[in-house]
Design a protein around this motif. Structure first.
Motif, short mmCIF file in Angstrom:
data_model
loop_
_atom_site.label_atom_id
_atom_site.label_comp_id
_atom_site.label_asym_id
_atom_site.label_seq_id
_atom_site.Cartn_x
_atom_site.Cartn_y
_atom_site.Cartn_z
N GLU A 50 0.83 -1.21 0.00
CA GLU A 50 0.00 0.00 0.00
C GLU A 50 0.86 1.26 0.00
OE1 GLU A 50 -2.56 -0.66 3.34
OE2 GLU A 50 -3.93 -1.90 2.16
N GLN A 51 1.95 1.23 0.75
CA GLN A 51 2.83 2.41 0.81
C GLN A 51 3.52 2.63 -0.54
OE1 GLN A 51 3.26 4.71 3.39
NE2 GLN A 51 4.17 5.78 1.65
N ILE A 52 4.05 1.58 -1.12
CA ILE A 52 4.72 1.71 -2.42
C ILE A 52 3.71 2.14 -3.47
CG2 ILE A 52 5.87 0.45 -4.27
CD1 ILE A 52 7.40 -1.05 -2.08
N SER A 53 2.53 1.56 -3.44
CA SER A 53 1.48 1.92 -4.38
C SER A 53 1.14 3.40 -4.25
CB SER A 53 0.24 1.06 -4.11
OG SER A 53 -0.85 1.48 -4.87
N ASP A 54 1.00 3.88 -3.04
CA ASP A 54 0.71 5.31 -2.82
C ASP A 54 1.85 6.19 -3.31
OD1 ASP A 54 -1.75 4.73 -1.72
OD2 ASP A 54 -1.09 4.98 0.36
N ASP A 55 3.08 5.75 -3.08
CA ASP A 55 4.24 6.53 -3.53
C ASP A 55 4.30 6.60 -5.05
OD1 ASP A 55 4.86 6.88 -0.87
OD2 ASP A 55 6.49 5.40 -0.87
N VAL A 56 4.05 5.48 -5.71
CA VAL A 56 4.05 5.46 -7.18
C VAL A 56 2.91 6.33 -7.71
CG1 VAL A 56 3.72 4.01 -9.23
CG2 VAL A 56 5.23 3.24 -7.40
N LYS A 57 1.77 6.28 -7.04
CA LYS A 57 0.64 7.11 -7.46
C LYS A 57 0.99 8.60 -7.38
CE LYS A 57 -3.61 6.08 -6.18
NZ LYS A 57 -4.84 5.95 -5.35
N LYS A 58 1.70 8.99 -6.34
CA LYS A 58 2.12 10.39 -6.22
C LYS A 58 3.06 10.78 -7.35
CE LYS A 58 1.75 10.40 -1.22
NZ LYS A 58 2.53 10.32 0.03
N TYR A 60 3.32 9.37 -10.27
CA TYR A 60 2.55 9.34 -11.51
C TYR A 60 1.68 10.59 -11.64
CZ TYR A 60 -0.66 7.62 -15.12
OH TYR A 60 -1.41 7.48 -16.25
N SER A 61 1.12 11.04 -10.55
CA SER A 61 0.29 12.25 -10.56
C SER A 61 1.09 13.46 -11.04
CB SER A 61 -0.29 12.53 -9.18
OG SER A 61 -1.18 11.52 -8.81
N VAL A 62 2.34 13.53 -10.63
CA VAL A 62 3.21 14.62 -11.08
C VAL A 62 3.43 14.50 -12.59
CG1 VAL A 62 5.53 15.60 -10.92
CG2 VAL A 62 4.31 14.93 -8.85
N TYR A 63 3.67 13.29 -13.07
CA TYR A 63 3.85 13.06 -14.51
C TYR A 63 2.61 13.51 -15.28
CZ TYR A 63 3.87 10.54 -18.93
OH TYR A 63 3.77 10.21 -20.27
#
Length: 114
Positions: A50-58, A60-63
């Motif tokens: 969940e933490q890694i998923s949230d970090d990747v989502k953040k 990706y959101s910047v991208y």
């Protein structure tokens, strides 16, 4: 090899390589002439998914914001429980998949130290 395309006949071999080397499995699939999907799998490792998923989502959101992408198919990605799929511009796919691999491998190695 950091990633593979779904249509590649060596996809199964790549999966086995990633498993035996405790590396992230990343596969790219063409959506259309504009977009490519990047899927990653790290579920076989003892990580805080969940933490890694949230970090990747953040990240990706910047991208998405930086590239000013607003396609509805991209917005649907944010409904994933685990953020394991990223739709990117096709011309960015190889670069981003390679960087995602580096990031995930760093996180995998980091988790071994704790």
């Amino acid at each position: 090899m950091k990633f593979i395309y779904k249509k590649d006949k060596n996809s199964d071999t790549h999966w086995i390589f990633c498993e035996s080397n405790h590396a992230p499995f990343i596969v790219l699939s063409t959506i259309n002439d504009k977009y490519t999907n990047i899927f990653y799998d790290i579920t076989n490792y003892h990580l805080a998914l969940e933490q890694i998923s949230d970090d990747v989502k953040k990240l990706y959101s910047v991208y998405i914001e930086f590239c000013m992408l607003s396609d509805p198919v991209i917005q649907e990605l944010f409904d994933q429980y685990y953020f394991f799929n990223l739709i990117v511009k096709s011309e960015h796919a190889d670069f981003l998949a390679g960087k995602l691999y580096d990031y995930l491998l760093f996180r995998l190695n980091e988790s071994k130290l704790t």
